[in-house]
Design a protein around this motif. Structure first.
Motif, short mmCIF file in Angstrom:
data_model
loop_
_atom_site.label_atom_id
_atom_site.label_comp_id
_atom_site.label_asym_id
_atom_site.label_seq_id
_atom_site.Cartn_x
_atom_site.Cartn_y
_atom_site.Cartn_z
N SER A 249 -8.30 6.69 -4.69
CA SER A 249 -9.18 7.38 -5.63
C SER A 249 -8.58 7.23 -7.02
O SER A 249 -7.36 7.18 -7.17
N GLU B 185 -8.10 -2.04 -10.94
CA GLU B 185 -8.16 -2.65 -9.62
C GLU B 185 -7.27 -3.88 -9.53
O GLU B 185 -6.57 -4.09 -8.54
N TYR C 220 -12.09 2.07 -2.01
CA TYR C 220 -12.06 3.05 -3.09
C TYR C 220 -12.96 4.23 -2.73
O TYR C 220 -14.06 4.04 -2.19
N ARG D 226 -13.42 -2.91 -1.42
CA ARG D 226 -12.99 -3.36 -2.75
C ARG D 226 -14.10 -4.12 -3.46
O ARG D 226 -14.38 -3.87 -4.65
N THR E 130 -16.95 5.71 -8.61
CA THR E 130 -15.67 6.42 -8.60
C THR E 130 -15.68 7.67 -9.46
O THR E 130 -14.73 8.46 -9.42
#
Length: 512
Positions: free
Chosen positions: A57, A182, A200, A210, A220
Motif C-alpha cells: 500500500s 513502483e 498493490y 502490478r 491506490t
C-alpha cells in the motif's frame, strides 16, 4: 510466504506472513531515510527463505494529490452522438475528437483527431461505449503519441461515460508519481533477489496486480486506511468495530461491519476525483510526529520526534517523558519539551490534547460500535486515554503487532475487481471490462441463453478477470451486483441476445 509493505508518509512498515502460522517477522524504517526500502527488505528477507507474493500500500498518489503536485492533464473525449461532451470535461485542457461507437460496440463513425493539439504531456482518452469496443481509444492514443496516456476502457467497466472520463483523468495524472514509486520498489526487490509477483492495495481493501495497478494507479487513493483497517480486523478477529490507526503524520479512522471495512463510492483527494470505491474513513491531521508549539498541536510535521533526533517536540516526546512509551531518547524528548515550559506539565498537556484530538476524529465518523481497535506505534500508550474519552466504547483493543497493522493488512488482502460483462450474440461478440485492457472474444452467433446459463457465464468471466488481475477466484466466489438481458429483434425475428452484468469476486482478508 507473503510480504506486506505499508509505504506511508512517515514510515515504511513491513511484515512477513506465513499462512497458517501468522506473522513471522516485522520491520519498520523511517521513509525519509536514504535506502529505506532496501533496509526494510533486507531485514524482512533475513528470516524468509522464499517469497510467494509481495503486497504494497502506498500514499504517494494521495500525498501528491493533496499537495497539488500532480501534472496537468489534457482530457480527450470521443462522445459520439446524443451526449454533450462538456459533461465529460475533467482535465485542465479538454479536447473533443470526432468518431462514434454505438451502444452495441459498433464503430459507426471513424476517429478523426486532426487539429487536436494537447498542451500537456499527460493525456487521458475516453470514448463513449469504449467498454464495449476500445478501438477508437487505442487509435487516439496512437495518433496523439503523448508520453503518458490513460485509456477510459481500462479505468472501469461499470462506469458511465462522464464518470469514466473523470476517473481516467485521475489515472493519467497519477501515473508519473506512481510509476516512479513502483519502479523504485521493483528495483529494490530485484536487487534483494525477490522475483515474486507484486500487488498493490486498492482503496476498497482489495488488491491489484502490478500491471493492473500501473494502468489504474488512482486505485491506490485510500489504500492507507484500507490497509490499516484490514490489518486490524485480521489481528483482532473483530466483526464489528471502529478501527483507529495512529500514524506519524495522520490518524486514520475506519469502521468494520461484518468482518470487512465498510465501503463508500467516489474516492478522491485534493485535485483528484474518481468513481472508485473506498473504505469509509476519517483522516485527521494529527499523529505521533505532529509538531507542538506554545498553542498545542500544529497539525504539521517537521520530521521525526525529538526523541528520535528530530527538530521539534511532538506527542511521541510527551508520551516518552510521561513514561507511557519506551520509544526513543527520553532525555532528548525532555529537552525539546523544556523549550515550552516545565517538561512534565507540557507533556501532560500535549498528551491530553493529542488523545482528545484522536477521540474527536473517532466521534466525527458518526459510525459507532462497541469495540474500538487501535493500531500504530503509539497504540499501547494511548489505549487508556482513548478509552476514557470514548464513553460509548465498551472495549478498546490493542492487538499484537498493532504497530505494523497496515503491512499486515496488505499481507492478508485478496484480489477483487469490479467486472463488467457485455454479451451481444447478435454480433457474436463479448467484451469483459475490468482493471486494465479489455478482453474481447467471439461467442456463438444468435445464441439465446436462459437466465441461469447467462449468470454462469458472467461468474466464469468474472473469475477469469480476477485471475488476470493476479487473484485466485472460482465462479463460486463471484457476487453478481447487477444483471439484465433482453433479446435483439431484427426484421421481425430474434437475432440474438444482449446481456449486461456487473460482478465481483468477494473481497476479504485471510486469517493471520
Amino acid at each position: 510466504m507473503i510480504l506486506g509493505i505499508d509505504a506511508g508518509g512517515t514510515n515504511y512498515d513491513g511484515v512477513a506472513l506465513q499462512e497458517g502460522e501468522g506473522v513471522v517477522v516485522t520491520a519498520k524504517k523511517p521513509s525519509d531515510e536514504d535506502g529505506a526500502f532496501d533496509a526494510l527488505l533486507e531485514e524482512l528477507l533475513e528470516s524468509v527463505e522464499e517469497v510467494d507474493r509481495v503486497v504494497v500500500s502506498t500514499t504517494r498518489v494521495l500525498n501528491a494529490a493533496v499537495q497539488d503536485t500532480l501534472p496537468d492533464c489534457t482530457n480527450v473525449v470521443v462522445p459520439g452522438v446524443g451526449l454533450s461532451p462538456e459533461l465529460a470535461y475533467a482535465g485542465e485542457q479538454n479536447l473533443v475528437a470526432e468518431g462514434c461507437v454505438d451502444h452495441r460496440g459498433r464503430v459507426t463513425e471513424p476517429l478523426d483527431t486532426d487539429g487536436l493539439e494537447p498542451s500537456h504531456d499527460t493525456v487521458a482518452v475516453t470514448a463513449k461505449f469504449s467498454t464495449r469496443n476500445p478501438e477508437l481509444e487505442a487509435e487516439a492514443a496512437d495518433a496523439l503519441d503523448a508520453p503518458v496516456v490513460a485509456l477510459g476502457h481500462e479505468s472501469g467497466g461499470g462506469l458511465g461515460f462522464p464518470a469514466r472520463a473523470e476517473t481516467t483523468v485521475a489515472n493519467a495524472k497519477s501515473k508519473p508519481v506512481f510509476g516512479g514509486f513502483e519502479s523504485s520498489l521493483h528495483d529494490a526487490l530485484t536487487q534483494g533477489g525477490t522475483e515474486a509477483p507484486v500487488y498493490y492495495l486498492k482503496g476498497d481493501a482489495a488488491m491489484l496486480s502490478r500491471e493492473a495497478a500501473k494502468a489504474t494507479p488512482a486505485h491506490t487513493l485510500g489504500s492507507g486506511p484500507a490497509s490499516s483497517s484490514l490489518g486490524l480486523v485480521a489481528l483482532s478477529g473483530v466483526d464489528n468495530a471502529v478501527c483507529v490507526d495512529v500514524g506519524g503524520t495522520t490518524t486514520d479512522v475506519t469502521v468494520v461491519e461484518d468482518g470487512f471495512p465498510a465501503l463508500t463510492d467516489g474516492v478522491g483527494a485534493g485535485c483528484l476525483s474518481t468513481f472508485y470505491d473506498g473504505v469509509v474513513s476519517v483522516d485527521a491531521s494529527v499523529g505521533g510526529d505532529t509538531r507542538v508549539d506554545d498553542d498545542g498541536l500544529t497539525g504539521e510535521r517537521d520530521g521525526p520526534p525529538a526523541a528520535f533526533g528530530g527538530p521539534s517536540p511532538t506527542p511521541t516526546d510527551a508520551l516518552c517523558v510521561l513514561g507511557e512509551t519506551r520509544q526513543g531518547d527520553e532525555g532528548a524528548a525532555r529537552d525539546a519539551l523544556a523549550a515550552l515550559g516545565e517538561p512534565e506539565d507540557v507533556a501532560s498537556r500535549v498528551a491530553n490534547g493529542f488523545s482528545t484530538a484522536v477521540a474527536e476524529a473517532v466521534d466525527s465518523l458518526e459510525r459507532r460500535a462497541d469495540t474500538v481497535v487501535l493500531g500504530g506505534a503509539l497504540a499501547g500508550a494511548l489505549a487508556d486515554r482513548i478509552a476514557d474519552r470514548l464513553g460509548w466504547a465498551e472495549e478498546v483493543v490493542v492487538p499484537e503487532n498493532a504497530a505494523v497493522c497496515g503491512a499486515v493488512g496488505c499481507a492478508v488482502a485478496r484480489v477483487s475487481v469490479k467486472t463488467n460483462v457485455h454479451v451481444d450474440t447478435a454480433r457474436g461478440e463479448m467484451t469483459v471490462a475490468s482493471a486494465g485492457p479489455e478482453k474481447v472474444e467471439e461467442v456463438e452467433l444468435g445464441k439465446v441463453y436462459d437466465r441461469e446459463e447467462a449468470k454462469r457465464l458472467v461468474e466464469h468471466e468474472t473469475a477469469e478477470a480476477t485471475r488476470r488481475a493476479g487473484g485466485e477466484a472460482s465462479p463460486e466466489d463471484v457476487r453478481t451486483t447487477s444483471f439484465r438481458s433482453f433479446n435483439v429483434v431484427e426484421n421481425g425475428r430474434v437475432a440474438g441476445q444482449i446481456i449486461d452484468a456487473e460482478a465481483q469476486a468477494e473481497p476479504g482478508g485471510r486469517e493471520v
